[in-house]
Scaffold this motif. Structure first.
Motif, short mmCIF file in Angstrom:
data_model
loop_
_atom_site.label_atom_id
_atom_site.label_comp_id
_atom_site.label_asym_id
_atom_site.label_seq_id
_atom_site.Cartn_x
_atom_site.Cartn_y
_atom_site.Cartn_z
N VAL B 82 1.00 -1.25 0.05
CA VAL B 82 0.05 0.06 -0.21
C VAL B 82 1.04 1.51 0.11
O VAL B 82 0.34 2.44 -0.33
CB VAL B 82 -0.75 -0.12 1.14
N LEU B 83 2.03 1.13 0.17
CA LEU B 83 3.19 2.27 0.45
C LEU B 83 3.74 2.54 -0.83
O LEU B 83 4.60 3.55 -1.34
CB LEU B 83 4.07 2.04 1.51
N PHE B 84 3.59 1.55 -1.90
CA PHE B 84 4.22 1.80 -3.37
C PHE B 84 3.97 3.36 -3.77
O PHE B 84 4.92 3.80 -4.41
CB PHE B 84 3.64 0.70 -4.30
N SER B 85 2.74 3.44 -3.74
CA SER B 85 2.38 4.79 -4.23
C SER B 85 2.76 5.18 -5.73
O SER B 85 3.09 6.33 -6.05
CB SER B 85 2.93 6.01 -3.38
N TYR B 86 2.57 4.08 -6.54
CA TYR B 86 3.04 4.20 -7.98
C TYR B 86 1.84 5.35 -8.57
O TYR B 86 2.10 6.08 -9.57
CB TYR B 86 2.66 2.92 -8.69
N TRP B 87 0.77 5.75 -8.04
CA TRP B 87 -0.36 6.65 -8.52
C TRP B 87 0.22 8.13 -8.15
O TRP B 87 -0.32 8.82 -9.05
CB TRP B 87 -1.40 6.34 -7.83
N ALA B 88 1.24 8.01 -7.40
CA ALA B 88 1.49 9.70 -7.23
C ALA B 88 2.37 10.33 -8.29
O ALA B 88 2.77 9.60 -9.33
CB ALA B 88 2.13 9.83 -5.80
N GLU B 89 2.88 11.73 -8.19
CA GLU B 89 3.63 12.19 -9.09
C GLU B 89 4.89 11.46 -8.78
O GLU B 89 5.64 11.06 -7.95
CB GLU B 89 3.76 13.55 -8.64
N PRO B 90 5.57 11.09 -10.17
CA PRO B 90 6.66 10.33 -10.20
C PRO B 90 7.80 10.78 -9.30
O PRO B 90 8.51 9.99 -8.35
CB PRO B 90 7.17 10.16 -11.65
N ALA B 91 8.15 12.13 -9.41
CA ALA B 91 9.08 12.65 -8.74
C ALA B 91 8.89 12.38 -7.09
O ALA B 91 9.75 12.07 -6.02
CB ALA B 91 9.38 14.07 -8.86
N HIS B 92 7.64 12.29 -6.72
CA HIS B 92 7.36 12.15 -5.36
C HIS B 92 7.27 10.65 -5.04
O HIS B 92 7.79 10.46 -3.89
CB HIS B 92 5.79 12.74 -5.10
N THR B 93 6.94 9.97 -5.96
CA THR B 93 7.35 8.51 -5.58
C THR B 93 8.55 8.12 -5.37
O THR B 93 9.06 7.22 -4.62
CB THR B 93 6.59 7.61 -6.58
N LEU B 94 9.55 8.67 -6.29
CA LEU B 94 10.98 8.59 -6.11
C LEU B 94 11.37 9.25 -4.60
O LEU B 94 12.28 8.13 -3.89
CB LEU B 94 11.64 9.31 -7.13
#
Lengths: 334, 334
Positions: B82-94
């Motif tokens: 649930v923490l993967f957060s692939y849905w977020a802005e790429p820079a933020h997921t990075l």
């Protein structure tokens, strides 16, 4: 003496079907386009191609030749799930179900020693579904019906279906639960994944819904068979049971016992395409809960008509006889 | 001599995580609310309850006590999907992936003989994913990463992921493929069905996508392990193979061989919760492709830490040693 061979799972469609869009006044239905000899395209009425089918999908005499070539004594025929049309107006689904059921009854009546019919009913409208279920059983002589693994995405655990289960139980009607409207379909368009991944998941969804929803508790004499060896359920039962054991607050709210205790209370067909998988299934379910089937005439079906079972040296003649015909007789009550 | 016991599949979360909604300027993330001693609620930042976790989810010393109590030599830790957060802005997921990976590296560095880390990367942005994969492998010392069975509903067969597979192959990085964002979830809210039905389907979706998409052809040295015994794949392989055989026009468009030929080219964990299911899996995959795992510390995990394997009289000591530790070493390259 050769033991009896009854195919529990095969499909048929009328050779010609009416223009349902015209008849009911809106689109979404399937129509048949006989575009070349012995073949027809099933299309949605917006023109979208669904699949090409052959004459073995509508011609009883063609089917009988295939059955004879593979020593199939009887075949249980039901409609193709894309024709269920649970999404339509209930009165229209009822009307359409009657059309399909009357056609099926006519086929069975032409060859009563070879074909057995399972009807279709408008599941989205339980009152109408019961009305047509009763007609299927009492007037058309079908031993039961075929339904989807979900009804417009509603699970079979939903209480609105209880009156249908009650009616089926009191009528001693058998229910074949067939995957359709597969989960994840929109995101798995390539590589036939809705059929290869979604359908097995749908079967597990239906079995788990009936278990956890208490359907088998409330209707202990209800006869349900789930297609394709129960889909992914048998291999994941350890996980399902552990879910029940570890989170009863989520899983044990509507059911009396753990999932493993319900094995033996429902049936599956034996369409596994693999001997070791079937052996695993026999070990888990017992041969008396597994009925040979094919999904004829579709390419994903077992078009060798149970050869992998008949030729298996690891399965006794007694178990083979049970799977090839005995279970079907018990399930259908014939 | 006791053989080595390496748990290939366990999860950890930092004890405290930043307010990501505040940090990144939009919602959708998870936050931790330490509402009572030794327990915390994971909530979405709109307040929706996700799950309660215990101290064994964040405290390495607590985890070590559990490991010691069950003679676990090493545990492979990775984040909670649930923490993967692939849905977020790429820079933020990075940025968030780096936070999680740095935390994980700190835990591993405190107890380097007991813990092994698998990082998380922003899969939705392959360039950034490769950047962080490289950092995980070369700077943080992780043998590989954990990814989802789908990436924002895109299958792993999509060509946009090829650069990631190429980088993982050249870095000799191991990839643990974990189910998340389960198909059908919205329609299966009751009875934990996304976990009991959706997750096994996701594992099969991921395996089938990698096979049919030709991933194992293009990256023959890529090391991928699929969780939960491969989900529904092993039991439905007969069906999957038959799909390939009967509809090559749909299934054989991007792959060189039939699905059964790819068994042996990927790994699975052994989380099956059932001895006969594991035996079926060993027979199909070979013990050298199965690694003992637990899904610790979650209730659906094997919190007896492989007891059903260790106590099995039907599995040889050699096979047990392979599954309990040998396969993990080979897969991780440690």
């Amino acid at each position: 003496m050769k033991s009896e061979k009854i195919d529990i799972h095969a499909h048929i469609i009328p050779e010609h079907i009416p223009d349902l869009k015209k008849k009911y006044g809106y689109g979404g239905f399937i129509h048949l386009e006989h575009h070349r000899p012995s073949f027809a395209n099933m299309r949605r009425d917006d023109g979208t191609f669904f699949r090409e089918i052959g004459q073995n999908c509508w011609d009883p005499e063609w089917i009988l030749r295939d059955m004879d070539a593979h020593q199939v004594d009887k075949m249980v025929l039901c409609t193709i799930p894309v024709l269920f049309s649970y999404w339509a107006e209930p009165a229209h689904t009822l009307d359409w179900s009657k059309y399909l059921n009357d056609h099926l009854a006519a086929v069975v009546n032409r060859f009563p020693d070879r074909f057995i019919g399972l009807g279709t009913v408008p599941m989205q409208a339980p009152d109408l579904a019961i009305e047509e279920l009763r007609r299927c059983k009492e007037e058309l002589g079908f031993p039961g019906i075929e339904i989807g693994t979900n009804i417009n995405q509603l699970n079979l655990s939903e209480k609105i279906f209880d009156p249908i289960w009650a009616a089926a139980e009191s009528l001693n009607a058998a229910i074949l639960v067939h995957p359709w409207e597969m989960m994840g379909q929109a995101d798995m368009q390539k590589y036939w994944l809705p059929w290869l991944v979604g359908m097995p998941a749908e079967c597990s969804r239906a079995i788990c819904s009936c278990i956890f929803g208490g359907v088998f508790d409330r209707y202990p004499k209800l006869k349900m068979m789930f297609c394709h060896g129960g889909g992914s359920f048998p291999f994941t039962l350890g996980r399902v049971q552990h879910g029940y054991d570890s989170r009863p607050d989520l899983c044990a709210i509507d059911v009396l016992e753990g999932p493993k205790n319900y094995v033996g209370k429902f049936w599956v067909d034996g369409i596994t395409h693999d001997l070791k998988t079937l052996e695993f299934l026999i070990d888990l379910m017992g041969a008396d809960k597994i009925a040979y089937g094919t999904d004829y005439p579709f390419p994903l079906g077992d078009l060798e008509h149970g050869k992998f079972i008949e030729q298996a040296t690891s399965i006794s003649a007694e178990v083979k006889a049970q799977i090839m015909g005995g279970t079907a007789r018990a399930f259908l009550g014939i």
